[in-house]
Design a protein around this motif. Structure first.
Motif, PDB file in Angstrom:
ATOM      1  N   ILE A 165       0.836  -1.201   0.000  1.00 48.18           N
ATOM      2  CA  ILE A 165       0.000   0.000   0.000  1.00 48.18           C
ATOM      3  C   ILE A 165       0.867   1.245   0.000  1.00 48.18           C
ATOM      4  N   GLU A 166       1.833   1.281   0.911  1.00 43.16           N
ATOM      5  CA  GLU A 166       2.707   2.453   0.990  1.00 43.16           C
ATOM      6  C   GLU A 166       3.545   2.617  -0.266  1.00 43.16           C
ATOM      7  N   ALA A 167       3.923   1.485  -0.900  1.00 43.41           N
ATOM      8  CA  ALA A 167       4.751   1.540  -2.101  1.00 43.41           C
ATOM      9  C   ALA A 167       3.942   1.886  -3.348  1.00 43.41           C
ATOM     10  N   GLY A 168       2.616   1.882  -3.239  1.00 42.05           N
ATOM     11  CA  GLY A 168       1.774   2.210  -4.382  1.00 42.05           C
ATOM     12  C   GLY A 168       1.707   1.117  -5.417  1.00 42.05           C
ATOM     13  N   ALA A 169       1.955  -0.132  -5.015  1.00 40.92           N
ATOM     14  CA  ALA A 169       1.929  -1.249  -5.959  1.00 40.92           C
ATOM     15  C   ALA A 169       0.494  -1.569  -6.363  1.00 40.92           C
ATOM     16  N   THR A 170       0.302  -1.986  -7.598  1.00 43.50           N
ATOM     17  CA  THR A 170      -1.025  -2.402  -8.031  1.00 43.50           C
ATOM     18  C   THR A 170      -1.396  -3.711  -7.355  1.00 43.50           C
ATOM     19  N   LEU A 171      -2.656  -3.847  -6.992  1.00 41.80           N
ATOM     20  CA  LEU A 171      -3.148  -5.062  -6.352  1.00 41.80           C
ATOM     21  C   LEU A 171      -4.022  -5.882  -7.284  1.00 41.80           C
ATOM     22  N   ASP A 172      -3.915  -5.637  -8.571  1.00 42.60           N
ATOM     23  CA  ASP A 172      -4.684  -6.426  -9.538  1.00 42.60           C
ATOM     24  C   ASP A 172      -4.298  -7.905  -9.424  1.00 42.60           C
ATOM     25  N   GLY A 173      -5.293  -8.762  -9.314  1.00 48.62           N
ATOM     26  CA  GLY A 173      -5.046 -10.199  -9.266  1.00 48.62           C
ATOM     27  C   GLY A 173      -4.885 -10.753  -7.859  1.00 48.62           C
ATOM     28  N   ILE A 174      -5.038  -9.923  -6.831  1.00 49.47           N
ATOM     29  CA  ILE A 174      -4.880 -10.401  -5.469  1.00 49.47           C
ATOM     30  C   ILE A 174      -6.230 -10.869  -4.921  1.00 49.47           C
ATOM     31  N   GLY A 175      -6.235 -12.056  -4.344  1.00 46.63           N
ATOM     32  CA  GLY A 175      -7.471 -12.611  -3.798  1.00 46.63           C
ATOM     33  C   GLY A 175      -7.543 -12.525  -2.293  1.00 46.63           C
ATOM     34  N   GLY A 176      -6.396 -12.276  -1.653  1.00 49.04           N
ATOM     35  CA  GLY A 176      -6.366 -12.128  -0.210  1.00 49.04           C
ATOM     36  C   GLY A 176      -5.114 -11.372   0.198  1.00 49.04           C
ATOM     37  N   TYR A 177      -5.293 -10.396   1.104  1.00 53.00           N
ATOM     38  CA  TYR A 177      -4.157  -9.582   1.547  1.00 53.00           C
ATOM     39  C   TYR A 177      -4.352  -9.332   3.031  1.00 53.00           C
ATOM     40  N   LEU A 178      -3.593 -10.030   3.852  1.00 56.17           N
ATOM     41  CA  LEU A 178      -3.723  -9.947   5.300  1.00 56.17           C
ATOM     42  C   LEU A 178      -2.500  -9.226   5.841  1.00 56.17           C
ATOM     43  N   ARG A 179      -2.698  -8.008   6.288  1.00 57.76           N
ATOM     44  CA  ARG A 179      -1.577  -7.194   6.765  1.00 57.76           C
ATOM     45  C   ARG A 179      -1.421  -7.294   8.278  1.00 57.76           C
ATOM     46  N   PHE A 180      -2.389  -7.885   8.967  1.00 61.49           N
ATOM     47  CA  PHE A 180      -2.357  -8.102  10.418  1.00 61.49           C
ATOM     48  C   PHE A 180      -2.019  -6.795  11.145  1.00 61.49           C
TER      49      PHE A 180
END
Length: 202
Positions: free
Chosen positions: A187-202
């Motif tokens: 998120i901070e790096a501004g990366a695209t999240l296209d294609g992500i099905g789950g993102y758990l940052r805890f």
């Protein structure tokens, strides 16, 4: 115990898994057979395991199969579905993961029309598997349940820290991408999240 007692997590928090705890969730988007699964891990009990004993980092339901990513006592990583040493599973050489350290593990694989399977630690490719392999993996669709820290039946629990779980269910990430972002907050790096099905940052 502390998840990352010597630092290394992404952000200010992470989760500690005691061998009996796990996290259940569902994929939030429809996927394909293009998978990249990434975990920041700090294993804390490898030395107590035999070489062929394992702890499960991740598993999910997929049709009649339950694909997984496992960490063995000898420091090898296995991924696929079914019995290790079969045509359905790939397992690295020993020692790719070390106990007691924070490491980014990235695994790239999918169904059998995608014969190249890759494993990375801290952004560096440490294993490549080529050639056709047989598996009955289905697609990782929206609503498919998955588990972090144990098998789907609750066994083989992971002991140590897990953080910044990235489950790409419609993206086979490249060497360059994995190296660029292995130690970044997406998120901070501004990366695209296209294609992500789950993102758990805890």
């Amino acid at each position: 115990g502390q998840a990352f007692p010597y630092g290394g997590q992404i952000g200010a928090s992470s989760l500690y898994f005691d061998g009996d705890s796990y996290v259940d969730s569902e994929f939030g988007a429809d996927g394909t057979a293009d998978w990249t699964f990434e975990f920041l891990i700090h294993p804390q009990q490898l030395l107590t395991l035999g070489d062929d004993e394992y702890q499960t980092i991740f598993q999910f339901e997929s049709g009649i199969s339950q694909p997984y990513v496992r960490l063995y006592g000898d420091g090898s990583v296995a991924f696929g579905t079914g019995v290790v040493d079969s045509e359905h599973v790939s397992r690295t050489e020993p020692g790719v993961i070390e106990g007691g350290y924070a490491q980014r593990l990235s695994v790239v694989f999918g169904r059998n029309q995608y014969p190249d399977r890759r494993v990375y630690v801290d952004g560096q490719r440490v294993a490549t598997f080529e050639g056709q392999y047989s598996t009955s993996l289905g697609e990782a669709t929206q609503g498919t349940p998955y588990r972090i820290g144990a098998d789907m039946d609750g066994t083989h629990g992971f002991v140590g820290g897990i953080d910044d779980v990235r489950l790409w269910t419609a993206a086979r990430k490249s060497d360059d991408w994995i190296f660029e972002y292995y130690n970044e907050d997406l998120i901070e790096a501004g990366a695209t999240l296209d294609g992500i099905g789950g993102y758990l940052r805890f």
